[in-house]
Design a protein around this motif. Structure first.
Motif, mmCIF file in Angstrom:
data_model
loop_
_atom_site.group_PDB
_atom_site.id
_atom_site.type_symbol
_atom_site.label_atom_id
_atom_site.label_comp_id
_atom_site.label_asym_id
_atom_site.label_seq_id
_atom_site.Cartn_x
_atom_site.Cartn_y
_atom_site.Cartn_z
ATOM 1 N N UNK A 1 0.891 -1.161 0.000
ATOM 2 C CA UNK A 1 0.000 0.000 0.000
ATOM 3 C C UNK A 1 0.929 1.211 0.000
ATOM 4 N N UNK A 2 0.785 2.087 -0.978
ATOM 5 C CA UNK A 2 1.661 3.257 -1.091
ATOM 6 C C UNK A 2 1.082 4.433 -0.310
ATOM 7 N N UNK A 3 -0.198 4.754 -0.562
ATOM 8 C CA UNK A 3 -0.788 5.930 0.080
ATOM 9 C C UNK A 3 -2.303 5.807 0.148
ATOM 10 N N UNK A 4 -2.861 6.308 1.240
ATOM 11 C CA UNK A 4 -4.304 6.448 1.383
ATOM 12 C C UNK A 4 -4.651 7.918 1.503
ATOM 13 N N UNK A 5 -5.772 8.284 0.935
ATOM 14 C CA UNK A 5 -6.340 9.612 1.133
ATOM 15 C C UNK A 5 -7.688 9.435 1.797
ATOM 16 N N UNK A 6 -7.800 9.851 3.047
ATOM 17 C CA UNK A 6 -9.012 9.632 3.821
ATOM 18 C C UNK A 6 -9.806 10.915 4.013
ATOM 19 N N UNK B 1 -0.200 8.695 4.129
ATOM 20 C CA UNK B 1 -1.636 8.961 4.057
ATOM 21 C C UNK B 1 -1.969 10.401 4.408
ATOM 22 N N UNK B 2 -3.189 10.764 4.073
ATOM 23 C CA UNK B 2 -3.793 12.024 4.500
ATOM 24 C C UNK B 2 -5.118 11.692 5.159
ATOM 25 N N UNK B 3 -5.505 12.490 6.146
ATOM 26 C CA UNK B 3 -6.792 12.330 6.829
ATOM 27 C C UNK B 3 -7.373 13.727 7.002
ATOM 28 N N UNK B 4 -8.414 14.025 6.222
ATOM 29 C CA UNK B 4 -8.948 15.383 6.216
ATOM 30 C C UNK B 4 -10.453 15.381 6.460
ATOM 31 N N UNK B 5 -10.948 16.519 6.885
ATOM 32 C CA UNK B 5 -12.372 16.707 7.110
ATOM 33 C C UNK B 5 -13.051 17.103 5.811
ATOM 34 N N UNK B 6 -14.313 16.706 5.701
ATOM 35 C CA UNK B 6 -15.147 17.127 4.580
ATOM 36 C C UNK B 6 -16.487 17.589 5.155
ATOM 37 N N UNK B 7 -17.039 18.647 4.585
ATOM 38 C CA UNK B 7 -18.326 19.160 5.059
ATOM 39 C C UNK B 7 -19.445 18.160 4.795
#
Length: 153
Positions: free
Chosen positions: A91-96, A130-136
């Protein structure tokens, strides 16, 4: 059954069929040995896992939703690999993306639900950036969506 699916079975997980796209896109694109998997939304055998973190759901429920996304990601990888999940190199990268209120700040702990599953099931191959970000908001009101980049052979 390959090594990865055997480990998943030991964890009580059977990969579902890869979910079909919900709009005008493809579920994955392979470029060389890199596989880009479109965002997978939180769902289980009962249906969509919906809600907003910080309002309707707590962090533990969000982590469970993220775990379901990781299972869907692995199902897509298996489909892309002709049914052989053991072609996965890493697994290289996740975008959450976490459907959350402006005050909610535990997006990393939510996405840990996916990261922890991948680490347990895949060992060293499951470690990733990875990234872990908020979404409206997220499509269909789901709690979590995660996209992934994988190396395959």
């Amino acid at each position: 059954m390959g090594n990865y699916e055997t480990k998943l079975a030991e964890m009580g997980i059977t990969l579902p069929d890869a979910p079909a796209p919900a709009a005008n896109y493809v579920p994955y694109v392979q470029v060389g040995d890199i596989l880009y998997v479109s965002g997978q939304i939180s769902r289980n055998e009962s249906g969509l896992l919906t809600g907003k973190l910080g309002a309707d759901l707590d962090t533990a429920a969000g982590a469970d939703a993220a775990r379901s996304c990781a299972i869907a990601l692995l199902a897509q990888v298996k489909a892309a690999c002709g049914g052989d999940l053991d072609r996965l190199v890493r697994v290289v990268k996740l975008g959450g993306f976490v459907n959350s209120t402006p005050e909610f700040t535990e997006q990393p702990q939510v996405i840990n639900g996916a990261s922890d599953l991948l680490g347990e099931a895949l060992g060293e191959a499951g470690k990733h950036a990875r990234a872990a970000v908020s979404a409206a908001s997220l499509p269909l009101g789901v709690a979590v969506e995660i996209e992934g980049v994988f190396q395959i052979k």
